[in-house]
Design a protein around this motif. Sequence first.
Motif, PDB file in Angstrom:
ATOM      1  N   ARG A   1      44.127  32.839  39.826  1.00  0.00           N
ATOM      2  CA  ARG A   1      43.068  33.849  39.939  1.00  0.00           C
ATOM      3  C   ARG A   1      42.048  33.438  40.985  1.00  0.00           C
ATOM      4  O   ARG A   1      41.629  34.233  41.819  1.00  0.00           O
ATOM      5  N   ILE A   2      41.636  32.154  40.949  1.00  0.00           N
ATOM      6  CA  ILE A   2      40.662  31.680  41.942  1.00  0.00           C
ATOM      7  C   ILE A   2      41.224  31.847  43.350  1.00  0.00           C
ATOM      8  O   ILE A   2      40.561  32.346  44.258  1.00  0.00           O
ATOM      9  N   ASP A   3      42.479  31.418  43.538  1.00  0.00           N
ATOM     10  CA  ASP A   3      43.066  31.482  44.876  1.00  0.00           C
ATOM     11  C   ASP A   3      43.422  32.905  45.256  1.00  0.00           C
ATOM     12  O   ASP A   3      43.323  33.279  46.421  1.00  0.00           O
TER      13      ASP A   3
ATOM     14  N   VAL B   1      41.877  35.603  44.536  1.00  0.00           N
ATOM     15  CA  VAL B   1      40.676  36.280  45.012  1.00  0.00           C
ATOM     16  C   VAL B   1      40.442  35.986  46.470  1.00  0.00           C
ATOM     17  O   VAL B   1      40.216  36.864  47.280  1.00  0.00           O
TER      18      VAL B   1
ATOM     19  N   TRP C   1      43.900  28.878  38.345  1.00  0.00           N
ATOM     20  CA  TRP C   1      43.821  28.606  39.784  1.00  0.00           C
ATOM     21  C   TRP C   1      44.418  29.758  40.576  1.00  0.00           C
ATOM     22  O   TRP C   1      43.980  30.052  41.681  1.00  0.00           O
TER      23      TRP C   1
END
Lengths: 219, 270
Positions: free
Chosen positions: B92-94, B96, B90
Amino acid sequence: MSIIATLLRRDLAQMFGGGRRGGAVLPVLFFVAVAMLFPFAVGPDPVLLARAGGGIVWVAALLAAILPLDRLLAPDLEQGFFDQFAVRGVAEEAVVAVRLLAHWLSFGPPLMLAALPAAALLGLHADTLRTVEWGLLAGTPGLAAIGLIIAALTVSLRAGAALAGLLLIPLAVPLLIFGAGALSAGGQSGLALTAAISLLLCAITPFAGGAAIRAAREG
Amino acid sequence: MEGCRLAVNDLACRRGERVLFRSLSFDLKAGEALQVVGPNGTGKSSLLRIVAGLLAPFAGMVEREGSLGLVDERPALEEHLPLGRALAFWARIDGVRHDSHSSPSPLAGEGGAPSGAEGEGSAAPAAAGAADPSPNPLPQGERALFRCGLGLDELLDVPVQYLSTGQRKRAALARLLGQQAAVWLLDEPLNGLDAATARECERLVADHCRAGGIALIASHQPFDVPGMRQLDITLFAPPLQRMGSGWGMSAEADLPDSPHPNPSPEGDGL
């Protein structure tokens, strides 16, 4: 763009590493096992096996496509991943499209590799094997797409796993007809039609799957 | 923090054949918090899911500005992965999303000082740094996680499936902190948390609101945040159902004697 890469990395890690989603190994072993059963059942008649072998490989591929269905999307929905993606504005369509790519990568190429020992077990000729491999290359994206659509549609059903298998078989019949039909005379058009069906299914899948996941959330 | 606002206008929610609430309105501006209270099954979670855009409202509309963070009963963490790696997904997702428009982090200045003052947060980054096998710098979300004093440092190597209910909830809160969302939606955030962590959770919400965020909390437990308003969702239930659906045919006859007079659709204190 990097969100897509992160999603793809996670999906691939889950499908290859440890087989968390039914994995790449199980369907392949199943595929080889089905191909192995036929010589036992039909008898060691090389002529008969060589004639029926291509079709047997296709039936085995279709059956192997059923195995990973119940693990494709259901765990993510249960654990709230799709809700978290939605809250962050990551569309269900994008998640499903990435999942389709990862699912095919863990399903198509391994199956094409496993077709080599299966062909040896069935005593297929080299040119038949080549047609089968081209057919699998054209047909497995379609099988993966049908599987993903069905997984999305049955994701909120209690008996989803059994139902998914029953649903996949009739929907995969066109792929089977053209893919296996390419083995008889005048084969090239069958391959092209298989590829066309696969492309169409792959194009539909993100939208059908995304809509199905949103509908499952309402339930 | 980015400008944020959360307005709900004349909202109604139907689940199956039952209308859970109707004519529900509130308006939250930056820095405000609202606790939705009410017994089980009165639609608190449904309200949060409607606000999050996960459920379609039966009527009414939701206006929202600012990014959204949701914590509910499902932590959305990979069961078989160690907690650190599950949270890193998460992060990494956030990460980005935040790098792309590089908004200043509200927690960078806010969260560090208070937890350091407690003497616990200052030790945490060192311990976490020693435990972390990867030499590369931690993503934003993980740094926030180590700072937040949720006591997750020793759990980072433990697979999520071995965590207790309270530890999962703490992990979900850490994921929320890493996300740096403007609008927090917390569904029963105190479920499973021990008393100390519950206070910590309240402090996090207070910090979030001080930094200009919005918090909408559904909880039947007392949740103590200074300046937080309360919204009793049972006041918005349709009159028939407030009598209790188990009463059958007598419910309609008893309606005039209802202990709760039918509230006017507007102006319920909000």
